[in-house]
Design an enzyme around this catalytic site. Structure first.
Site, PDB file in Angstrom:
ATOM      1  N   GLU A  44       0.820  -1.211   0.000  1.00 11.74           N
ATOM      2  CA  GLU A  44       0.000   0.000   0.000  1.00 11.74           C
ATOM      3  C   GLU A  44       0.858   1.268   0.000  1.00 11.74           C
ATOM      4  O   GLU A  44       0.521   2.251  -0.654  1.00 11.74           O
ATOM      5  CB  GLU A  44      -0.953   0.009   1.200  1.00 11.74           C
ATOM      6  CG  GLU A  44      -2.070  -1.029   1.123  1.00 11.74           C
ATOM      7  CD  GLU A  44      -2.968  -0.829  -0.092  1.00 11.74           C
ATOM      8  OE1 GLU A  44      -2.989   0.269  -0.673  1.00 11.74           O
ATOM      9  OE2 GLU A  44      -3.641  -1.806  -0.478  1.00 11.74           O
ATOM     10  N   TYR A 127      -6.710   6.520   3.834  1.00 16.65           N
ATOM     11  CA  TYR A 127      -6.813   5.466   2.821  1.00 16.65           C
ATOM     12  C   TYR A 127      -6.049   4.210   3.208  1.00 16.65           C
ATOM     13  O   TYR A 127      -6.595   3.102   3.216  1.00 16.65           O
ATOM     14  CB  TYR A 127      -6.318   5.951   1.451  1.00 16.65           C
ATOM     15  CG  TYR A 127      -5.990   4.776   0.576  1.00 16.65           C
ATOM     16  CD1 TYR A 127      -7.022   4.054  -0.033  1.00 16.65           C
ATOM     17  CD2 TYR A 127      -4.688   4.300   0.448  1.00 16.65           C
ATOM     18  CE1 TYR A 127      -6.752   2.915  -0.774  1.00 16.65           C
ATOM     19  CE2 TYR A 127      -4.411   3.168  -0.291  1.00 16.65           C
ATOM     20  CZ  TYR A 127      -5.438   2.486  -0.894  1.00 16.65           C
ATOM     21  OH  TYR A 127      -5.177   1.351  -1.603  1.00 16.65           O
ATOM     22  N   ASP A 145      -9.711   5.811  -2.526  1.00 19.54           N
ATOM     23  CA  ASP A 145      -8.508   6.291  -3.199  1.00 19.54           C
ATOM     24  C   ASP A 145      -8.951   7.025  -4.466  1.00 19.54           C
ATOM     25  O   ASP A 145     -10.134   7.253  -4.679  1.00 19.54           O
ATOM     26  CB  ASP A 145      -7.559   5.124  -3.518  1.00 19.54           C
ATOM     27  CG  ASP A 145      -8.125   4.247  -4.620  1.00 19.54           C
ATOM     28  OD1 ASP A 145      -9.360   4.254  -4.819  1.00 19.54           O
ATOM     29  OD2 ASP A 145      -7.340   3.564  -5.299  1.00 19.54           O
ATOM     30  N   CYS A 201     -13.224   1.372 -15.210  1.00 21.02           N
ATOM     31  CA  CYS A 201     -13.731   2.743 -15.080  1.00 21.02           C
ATOM     32  C   CYS A 201     -12.549   3.710 -15.180  1.00 21.02           C
ATOM     33  O   CYS A 201     -12.240   4.467 -14.269  1.00 21.02           O
ATOM     34  CB  CYS A 201     -14.452   2.902 -13.748  1.00 21.02           C
ATOM     35  SG  CYS A 201     -15.487   4.377 -13.627  1.00 21.02           S
ATOM     36  N   CYS A 208     -17.497   1.157 -20.324  1.00 18.24           N
ATOM     37  CA  CYS A 208     -18.821   0.962 -19.718  1.00 18.24           C
ATOM     38  C   CYS A 208     -19.512  -0.319 -20.207  1.00 18.24           C
ATOM     39  O   CYS A 208     -20.349  -0.883 -19.498  1.00 18.24           O
ATOM     40  CB  CYS A 208     -19.696   2.180 -19.996  1.00 18.24           C
ATOM     41  SG  CYS A 208     -18.993   3.708 -19.336  1.00 18.24           S
ATOM     42  N   CYS A 211     -18.646  -3.009 -17.833  1.00 17.48           N
ATOM     43  CA  CYS A 211     -18.705  -2.675 -16.410  1.00 17.48           C
ATOM     44  C   CYS A 211     -19.810  -3.463 -15.702  1.00 17.48           C
ATOM     45  O   CYS A 211     -20.956  -3.454 -16.140  1.00 17.48           O
ATOM     46  CB  CYS A 211     -18.949  -1.181 -16.216  1.00 17.48           C
ATOM     47  SG  CYS A 211     -19.070  -0.711 -14.479  1.00 17.48           S
ATOM     48  N   CYS A 217     -25.225   2.977 -12.554  1.00 18.75           N
ATOM     49  CA  CYS A 217     -24.467   4.205 -12.782  1.00 18.75           C
ATOM     50  C   CYS A 217     -25.312   5.297 -13.433  1.00 18.75           C
ATOM     51  O   CYS A 217     -25.995   5.060 -14.424  1.00 18.75           O
ATOM     52  CB  CYS A 217     -23.255   3.894 -13.667  1.00 18.75           C
ATOM     53  SG  CYS A 217     -22.130   5.289 -13.902  1.00 18.75           S
TER      54      CYS A 217
END
Length: 358
Positions: A44, A127, A145, A201, A208, A211, A217
């Site tokens: 991370e 985060y 994030d 995305c 899309c 997705c 959405c």
DNA sequence: CAGGCGTGGAA
DNA sequence: TTTCCAAGCCT
């Protein structure tokens, strides 16, 4: 038309679709092989503002060298920075090291397990604390994030704003993220959201059609991002000054002062006062971007006698470094790039030999 | 809260 | 060629 009230997002369906997609499409990454909190922690930190492709190999090498919190805590900062060389944002490495020392000395070598406790460690913000706690310990906390922020803004049809509006928007995003996170599988849900942002995305070309949550959405791809600062170009020159002593090649390096804000204490080739390098002395030319500056760098072959007169005001401390010592020094990314191209340093990427040099 | 902090590779 | 980033954090 998707609802604007967060309570009407049909969270259960969204979670099921995202998790199913994540199970089928997640990338195999080194830090997903197990749930070792330390391994996840290192990943991370490395991933902050840094691409996955770059981190993959660095994470493996770092864990081979420092397999545990205690191993990292025992290391000299210079050795941690040497391993971080080329990754950028070196403050991350210093804070990771400091945090490891704190854990080793005050927590008996055991990392905190809750996001609230993790958050107190240097280098761990909202985060990273949420990411470690949810992935390693299944804490029911949402991560936000850059990816998640973009996904949720598109999902809800929110536009980026500046000033105090940015803070308000951020609160709405955090709220929606908390609303949606799967209480049973928070770690997988969070990683799924980030993975979706990273692979589907996308900032410019959202995919899309593939997705998994497109039907939830509002915008199906529209998203305006805040404008960025323009890049500027600059021309500079550095000296490549090599000598052979006792059959070993050595290169003259300079350590940046501890007081500078950019890459303090890191080693680099001596800077030259004049960016114009005659053709016959031009060893190589490289581009190197640092922050918003595009450096066009000329590397000049310089002998020992010339170096003092050609160099700009010596900013730091100079010394001759044997080629086999280079991998153990905290080099700037530019120095690493030039020395690798000059075959004084073995490329670190994907090389077991490079890891063994350390 | 805005600004500082690195990098190599994609577009 | 030049721009634009990529799983943020600290001050």
């Amino acid at each position: 038309m998707a609802p604007s009230n967060p309570r009407d997002w049909n969270a259960p369906a969204l979670r099921a679709r995202l998790l199913k997609w994540y199970e089928a499409n997640q990338r195999e990454l080194p830090w997903r092989q197990n749930k070792d909190p330390y391994s996840i922690w290192v990943s991370e930190i490395m991933l902050q503002q840094t691409r996955v492709a770059v981190v993959i190999d660095r994470h493996r090498v770092f864990l081979e060298r420092f397999p545990t919190v205690d191993a990292l805590a025992c290391a000299a900062e210079e050795d941690v920075l040497a391993l971080w060389s080329g990754l950028g944002y070196y403050r991350r490495a210093r804070m990771l090291h400091q945090a490891a020392i704190y854990v080793a000395e005050n927590l008996n070598g055991r990392m905190p397990t809750t996001s609230a406790e993790l958050r107190k460690l240097p280098g761990i913000g909202a985060y990273t604390a949420a990411a470690i706690a949810s992935i390693a310990h299944d804490e029911r906390v949402a991560v936000v994030d850059g990816n998640v922020e973009r996904v949720l803004c598109r999902l809800a049809g929110w536009e980026a704003s500046s000033g105090s509006g940015a803070t308000a928007l951020r609160k709405k995003i955090d709220g929606l993220a908390s609303e949606l996170v799967d209480p049973r599988r928070p770690g997988d849900f969070n990683q799924g959201m980030m993975e979706l942002g990273a692979t589907v995305c996308l900032p410019r070309n959202p995919q899309c059609l593939v997705c998994p949550i497109a039907e939830h959405c509002v915008t199906r791809g529209e998203h305006k991002a805040a404008p960025r600062a323009r890049m500027v170009s600059r021309e500079i020159a550095h000296a490549l000054c090599v000598q052979t002593r006792r059959g070993e090649r050595e290169v003259l390096l300079e350590q940046r002062p501890a007081s500078v804000t950019v890459m303090p204490g890191m080693w680099e080739l001596p800077a030259l006062g004049n960016a114009d390098v005659p053709e016959e002395h031009l060893r190589m030319a490289v581009r190197h971007a640092i922050m918003q500056v595009n450096y066009f760098v000329r590397i000049r072959d310089v002998n020992e006698d010339e170096v003092t007169e050609l160099a700009g005001p010596a900013a730091g401390k100079r010394r001759w470094v044997r080629a086999d010592e280079l991998a153990g020094l905290p080099l700037t990314g530019l120095a690493r790039k030039v020395l690798t191209r000059a075959h004084l340093l073995v490329a670190a990427s994907g090389s077991k030999a490079a890891a063994m040099l350390l």
